[in-house]
Design a protein around this motif. Sequence first.
Motif, mmCIF file in Angstrom:
data_model
loop_
_atom_site.group_PDB
_atom_site.id
_atom_site.type_symbol
_atom_site.label_atom_id
_atom_site.label_comp_id
_atom_site.label_asym_id
_atom_site.label_seq_id
_atom_site.Cartn_x
_atom_site.Cartn_y
_atom_site.Cartn_z
ATOM 1 N N SER A 166 3.549 2.410 -5.078
ATOM 2 C CA SER A 166 3.798 3.830 -5.340
ATOM 3 C C SER A 166 4.805 4.435 -4.371
ATOM 4 O O SER A 166 5.633 5.271 -4.757
ATOM 5 C CB SER A 166 2.486 4.608 -5.299
ATOM 6 O OG SER A 166 1.851 4.478 -4.032
ATOM 7 N N HIS A 167 4.754 4.030 -3.094
ATOM 8 C CA HIS A 167 5.675 4.592 -2.098
ATOM 9 C C HIS A 167 7.114 4.155 -2.380
ATOM 10 O O HIS A 167 8.049 4.954 -2.266
ATOM 11 C CB HIS A 167 5.251 4.165 -0.693
ATOM 12 C CG HIS A 167 3.898 4.668 -0.293
ATOM 13 N ND1 HIS A 167 3.635 5.999 -0.060
ATOM 14 C CD2 HIS A 167 2.718 4.004 -0.104
ATOM 15 C CE1 HIS A 167 2.365 6.154 0.263
ATOM 16 N NE2 HIS A 167 1.786 4.963 0.239
ATOM 17 N N GLN A 170 8.340 6.031 -5.637
ATOM 18 C CA GLN A 170 8.642 7.440 -5.420
ATOM 19 C C GLN A 170 9.679 7.660 -4.320
ATOM 20 O O GLN A 170 10.187 8.772 -4.169
ATOM 21 C CB GLN A 170 7.355 8.198 -5.060
ATOM 22 C CG GLN A 170 6.319 8.212 -6.171
ATOM 23 C CD GLN A 170 6.788 8.971 -7.395
ATOM 24 O OE1 GLN A 170 7.487 9.968 -7.290
ATOM 25 N NE2 GLN A 170 6.403 8.514 -8.574
ATOM 26 N N GLY A 171 9.973 6.601 -3.572
ATOM 27 C CA GLY A 171 10.880 6.745 -2.437
ATOM 28 C C GLY A 171 12.234 6.082 -2.646
ATOM 29 O O GLY A 171 13.096 6.596 -3.356
#
Length: 270
Positions: A166-167, A170-171
């Motif tokens: 997820s990081h 989204q990053g």
Amino acid sequence: MGLRCGILVLLLFPLLSQGNVTPFTNCLQFFVNRVHPTVLRDPMENNRYREICQCLMDQNNQVVYYYATLYDTKNKIPVYSAYTLQHSNVSRKDPWYVEPQLDNGSDLCMGAQQPSSIIWGQHQALNKDYVSSGYHKGHLYPVYHTSTDLFMLATSTLTNAAPQDSHFNQGQWRTHEYNLVIKLLQNADCLMVYVVTGVVPGNIYIGNGVRVAKYYWSAYCCVIKYGPNNSQGYLGPDNNGKVETLTVQQLETRLNVYYNSTFSVFRGGC
């Protein structure tokens, strides 16, 4: 001359979805010089890798193709999706369709998972595989690279997604997708930009045998009217969680190792 985007203006036929398991010969327009990237083969499992021309049915019940995907039915994630780069502000919707033909269904195009005699999930990921997994459904062909609602809907299929941290999703990877649009759509020399985005499976599974992506990779080819085409490759996350910028040749060298197979993205076309 600016980037020319072939945009089909069609009406959505009531919630029939995207994905026709047909040979790439039916959707070669998404590849540089109409030549697709390497199609992986498994000598022990002939039907493991499936070529999908991702499609919608229009109001006349005719198939319209939006991009192409090579899907790994053993790991239940795509190997890559290939498309032409576009962009506009579209409202995101994620219906997350499935592909009946991968589980021996007979529907021509993908749709919502419905109660039927099909045993869902034998050869593809399902929504329930991601529930409470901690991983995002990471688009290979991202919404940010689409230009209309129909193109956007065409990306929201589980055959175009792999479990992604997820990081990273989204990053750094989102930043990469954004920067690619800024860089290439402002380049007046590009007549057309072809993109191939793929994943390398890791050693972690979620749900019913869905392999988590260890790496995401991407490559583009900017087709120029006068002069040689230009290209670039990307791979991430690296040890610092960032996206590496590589030549396409450097990317292919890595992919040769990761896939344990000779792999070419543009097959000499860029």
